[in-house]
Design an enzyme around this catalytic site. Structure first.
Site, PDB file in Angstrom:
ATOM      1  N   SER A 223       0.828  -1.213   0.000  1.00 22.92           N
ATOM      2  CA  SER A 223       0.000   0.000   0.000  1.00 22.92           C
ATOM      3  C   SER A 223       0.864   1.265   0.000  1.00 22.92           C
ATOM      4  CB  SER A 223      -0.898   0.030   1.241  1.00 22.92           C
ATOM      5  OG  SER A 223      -1.702  -1.112   1.295  1.00 22.92           O
TER       6      SER A 223
HETATM    7  N1  SAM Z   1      -0.676  -4.660   4.074  1.00 26.50           N
HETATM    8  C1  SAM Z   1       0.085  -4.966   2.900  1.00 26.50           C
HETATM    9  C2  SAM Z   1       1.447  -4.391   2.912  1.00 26.50           C
HETATM   10  O1  SAM Z   1       1.816  -3.662   3.839  1.00 26.50           O
HETATM   11  O2  SAM Z   1       2.199  -4.703   1.979  1.00 26.50           O
HETATM   12  C3  SAM Z   1      -0.629  -4.573   1.636  1.00 26.50           C
HETATM   13  C4  SAM Z   1      -1.562  -5.604   1.250  1.00 26.50           C
HETATM   14  S1  SAM Z   1      -2.212  -5.699  -0.340  1.00 26.50           S
HETATM   15  C5  SAM Z   1      -2.868  -4.119  -0.652  1.00 26.50           C
HETATM   16  C6  SAM Z   1      -3.625  -6.717   0.100  1.00 26.50           C
HETATM   17  C7  SAM Z   1      -3.264  -8.112   0.511  1.00 26.50           C
HETATM   18  O3  SAM Z   1      -4.448  -8.751   0.981  1.00 26.50           O
HETATM   19  C8  SAM Z   1      -2.755  -8.969  -0.632  1.00 26.50           C
HETATM   20  O4  SAM Z   1      -1.503  -9.482  -0.302  1.00 26.50           O
HETATM   21  C9  SAM Z   1      -3.800 -10.078  -0.753  1.00 26.50           C
HETATM   22  O5  SAM Z   1      -3.268 -11.322  -1.146  1.00 26.50           O
HETATM   23  C10 SAM Z   1      -4.343 -10.111   0.653  1.00 26.50           C
HETATM   24  N2  SAM Z   1      -5.666 -10.733   0.801  1.00 26.50           N
HETATM   25  C11 SAM Z   1      -6.766 -10.619   0.023  1.00 26.50           C
HETATM   26  N3  SAM Z   1      -7.774 -11.348   0.525  1.00 26.50           N
HETATM   27  C12 SAM Z   1      -7.300 -11.931   1.667  1.00 26.50           C
HETATM   28  C13 SAM Z   1      -7.858 -12.796   2.656  1.00 26.50           C
HETATM   29  N4  SAM Z   1      -9.123 -13.230   2.590  1.00 26.50           N
HETATM   30  N5  SAM Z   1      -7.090 -13.185   3.690  1.00 26.50           N
HETATM   31  C14 SAM Z   1      -5.802 -12.768   3.783  1.00 26.50           C
HETATM   32  N6  SAM Z   1      -5.207 -11.968   2.881  1.00 26.50           N
HETATM   33  C15 SAM Z   1      -5.953 -11.540   1.847  1.00 26.50           C
END
Ligand code: SAM
Length: 232
Positions: free
Chosen positions: A76
């Protein structure tokens, strides 16, 4: 010590020096954009964000922008990380659940804030790499990583004083509301698969929740049992 090891150390020191200045500038930028919590600004100054992205992107690591990571996901934008953290209204020692570990950078910010971090990622490669980087940087901090579907939360460690969802949800997962402590904040983007509104939900008592819709945001989709269906 061999010459190549000395060279590697010197390159590391030079990189650290170079990036330290950029981190300070990034923190100033976030302050101008409305981040007022000094602990968050200090964590932005401390965390080597370039270690959370592909080495080919390290020159861009301290720009205030989202960057691609593995599995078609993103780290993000620093402002979004700082804003979501600020909305959590944290105190030291709180238990915080993060859904969507991604690169691990948001978890690092939370760890620097002195909270106990529980973070879940649904892509194994991301989970594994984030866990490795976090362990290297914070061997002594309370950070627990889990591989799986975060939409169902992490009941074993509930209730959480903070829940932060870093992917866009179609609606607020019931399980996460159940696992929020009374007085706790859940920060979650809700909307369609391309654009969402950031919500701050505060649990007032056993039965009632105050829901504050805030600004427009755009996150990758939250995929899971209580999120979107799909295999992105
Ligand atoms: N917080 C992260 C960082 O600091 O890099 C950014 C995350 S990215 C915008 C969103 C993440 O949510 C992705 O890695 C995606 O695979 C994960 N994601 C989506 N659905 C999910 C779920 N049901 N459970 C866990 N992770 C999930």
């Amino acid at each position: 010590m061999e010459l190549s090891s000395i060279n590697l150390i010197l390159v590391g020191v030079e990189d650290n020096f170079k990036f330290k200045g950029r981190r300070r500038i990034l923190a100033l930028e976030l302050e101008k954009k409305g981040i007022t919590d000094n602990k968050i600004l200090d964590s932005i100054k401390n965390i080597p964000r370039h270690l959370f992205v592909d080495p080919g992107l390290s020159e861009q690591a301290y720009l205030d922008k989202a960057l691609p990571i593995e599995n078609n996901q993103t780290i993000s934008q620093p402002f979004t990380v700082a804003l979501q953290t600020q909305l959590l209204d944290l105190n030291e020692g709180y238990k915080v659940l993060e859904i969507g570990t991604g690169s691990g950078y948001q978890a690092a910010v939370l760890a620097e804030m002195g909270v106990k971090v529980f973070t879940i990622e649904r892509h194994f490669e991301l989970y594994n790499e984030a866990r490795r980087v976090l362990k290297d940087l914070y061997p002594d901090k309370p950070i627990q990583c889990r591989f799986g579907d975060g939409t169902i939360g992490w009941a074993e460690f509930a209730p959480f004083q903070g829940i932060i969802v870093t992917a866009g949800a179609p609606e607020i997962p019931e399980s996460l509301l159940k696992q929020l402590a009374i007085g706790g904040h859940c920060i979650i983007p809700v909307g369609n698969e391309r654009s969402q509104v950031m919500h701050c939900i505060i649990r007032e008592d056993e039965q009632s929740f105050a829901d504050y819709p805030l600004e427009d945001v755009s996150f990758v989709p939250l995929i899971g049992k209580q999120g979107w269906s799909g295999d992105q």
